[in-house]
Design a protein around this motif. Structure first.
Motif: not given
Length: 505
Positions: A79-85
């Motif tokens: 989830v963190d990576r998706l939000v960062e993207q």
């Protein structure tokens, strides 16, 4: 109680195994956004997004941090990576679909992952639209237990002039109703304008069939199996695919595998009729020892992800639905096992021809069949539906004739008797015989020579159109209203035996 609350309640009651358990855990996140709508009136409680016309949609995918060994922080990192993207491309994250590929499918593992994803989604105000759990056995390292890929649907405000995405082609394509594919700092993304239509997402993966492509060194062909699974599921709702977005997990990069996968994704959809303005993006993830190939030192990989689609208002009012008196048409392309029930076939091949059967004369002969990609039926399904030549569509994946044909027919209190299916390939029959698999079990697990079905009121025109796509089609039966308790499918198997699936189990 509103529609979203009612839908959540239904999902929670569905079960405590696999994908049903994952849906149960994640369902409450549907309340995290005012843009979630539950479609009833024949759509069987499908959750979609209705975004403001002031925004367009951005689609992007990611896996988790491969260095995280524990399930909870690993799931949270997805989830963190998706939000960062999303933030990187100037978008606001809204909702995601996730695909879990696990070693065992253990209930406690799914519970922990589902709980971590839900907790993280609640904190960020995100919606979990869809989830899938696939058991890949030894292809996923028991040390890590599971790998996760997910696809995010994010929003871009038109008035922001697309924020960080300063590109004239992008603006022109969006305003023209098409799609745009771009890359920013290593993030591949697609953008499209839903023009007020409902947005739907579904996810899936190739499963263990990638082993056959590793053995033939044709890694890129796994893309076609992935497309077959996610696209054909999309078409069941009569939805129009807008963006295909996924993750290619590699243990490490060998032989330019990712470039072959990426290139084949684009070439396949561009040369095939029926894909229209579809945007295709694949995100590479190097995951090290989280995934395992068929042998040490051989390239290990996996492909999974989602299709994000739109459903127009006319289809929402008139969902695809089979009816009594309509004809059931079977469809097939080249001989292929598709990508369901593959674990058994992998084990049988090794038992018959040895661990390195790709290097034996007999093994190569069988591998030629096993490594034939699934036919992507979405283009022909779409053409048939658009021309009112199909009232419902079905493709053979997990559960085959039982789950994917008998069950949906039984839901409409219908029954069909079939006695002239396409015959299975001789190698399919050899594998069935070598495993002493009964006819009933075979048709509940495998396509057995038939890749998909449609129902139609005009079989002659439907078959003519199917043949225009280079496929074979045959009229195999006429749907009837259920007589008493007899619903679903009764078929004549390859050995003449009658096999019955009620679709009620």
């Amino acid at each position: 109680m509103n529609k979203v609350d009612t839908y959540i309640e239904k999902v929670i009651k569905r079960g405590d195994k696999g994908s049903a358990l994952l849906a149960k855990i994640c369902a409450p996140t549907l309340k995290n956004s005012e843009f979630v709508e539950v479609l009833e009136d024949g759509m069987n409680g499908v959750a979609v997004l209705r975004i403001p016309e002031s925004h367009v949609v951005a689609v992007h995918s990611s896996g988790g941090d491969p260095k995280q060994e524990n399930l909870k922080p690993y799931a949270e990192s997805v989830v963190d990576r998706l939000v960062e993207q999303a933030l990187l491309i100037g978008a606001t994250p809204l909702a995601f679909a996730d695909d879990i590929n696990s070693n065992t499918g253990d209930i406690s593992m799914i519970t922990e992952i589902g709980g971590a994803l839900t907790e993280k989604a609640n904190r960020a105000g995100l919606v979990i639209m869809n989830g899938e759990n696939a058991i890949l056995g030894a292809r996923v390292s028991p040390l890590y237990q599971a790998n996760i890929s997910a696809t995010m649907i994010s929003l871009i405000d038109r008035s922001s002039k697309f924020n960080k995405l300063d590109n004239e082609d992008f603006v022109r394509l969006i305003l023209g109703g098409g799609t745009f594919v771009g890359q920013k700092d290593g993030v591949n993304y697609a953008v499209f304008d839903p023009k007020g239509e409902a947005i739907y997402a579904n996810c899936d993966g190739v499963g263990t069939k990638v082993e056959f492509y590793e053995r033939t060194r044709r890694w890129e062909l796994g893309i076609e199996d992935w497309m077959a699974m996610v696209f054909d599921d999309t078409m069941k709702l009569g939805a129009r695919a807008r963006a295909l977005s996924g993750v290619a997990e590699l243990d490490e990069e060998h032989y330019g595998v990712f470039s072959k996968i990426e290139s084949h994704t684009l070439s396949f959809t561009s040369r095939k009729r029926g894909f229209g303005n579809l945007a295709c993006i694949i995100q590479q993830e190097i995951v090290g020892k989280r995934i395992c190939g068929f042998a040490d030192g051989k390239q290990a990989y996996n492909i999974s992800g989602s299709v994000v689609s739109t459903i127009d208002e006319e289809r929402l009012k008139n969902p695809l639905k089979p009816g009594a008196g309509e004809h059931l048409i079977a469809i097939r392309g080249k001989p292929t096992p598709r990508s369901n029930g593959i674990t058994d076939k992998r084990k049988i091949a090794i038992r018959l021809f040895g661990e390195n059967y790709q290097d034996t004369k007999e093994g190569k002969l069988f591998l030629e069949y096993l490594a034939e990609p699934s036919t992507v039926l979405y283009p022909v399904f779409k053409e048939l539906v658009d021309n009112d030549l199909a009232t419902s569509v079905y493709h053979m994946s997990g559960g085959a004739y039982d789950s994917k044909l008998a069950k949906p027919l039984a839901k409409h209190d219908l029954f069909v008797s079939i006695d002239n299916l396409f015959p299975p390939d001789w190698r399919e029959l050899a594998l069935v015989g070598a495993n002493f698999t009964s006819a009933e079990t075979s048709y509940s697990k495998w396509p057995m020579g038939n890749e998909g079905f449609i129902t139609t009121k005009d079989p002659k025109k439907a078959i003519e159109m199917i043949k225009q796509f280079g496929l074979e089609a045959i009229d195999v039966g006429i749907l009837e209203n259920a007589a008493g308790e007899k619903t679903g499918v009764e078929l004549k198997a390859f050995n003449g035996e009658k096999v019955y699936f009620s679709g009620r189990n």
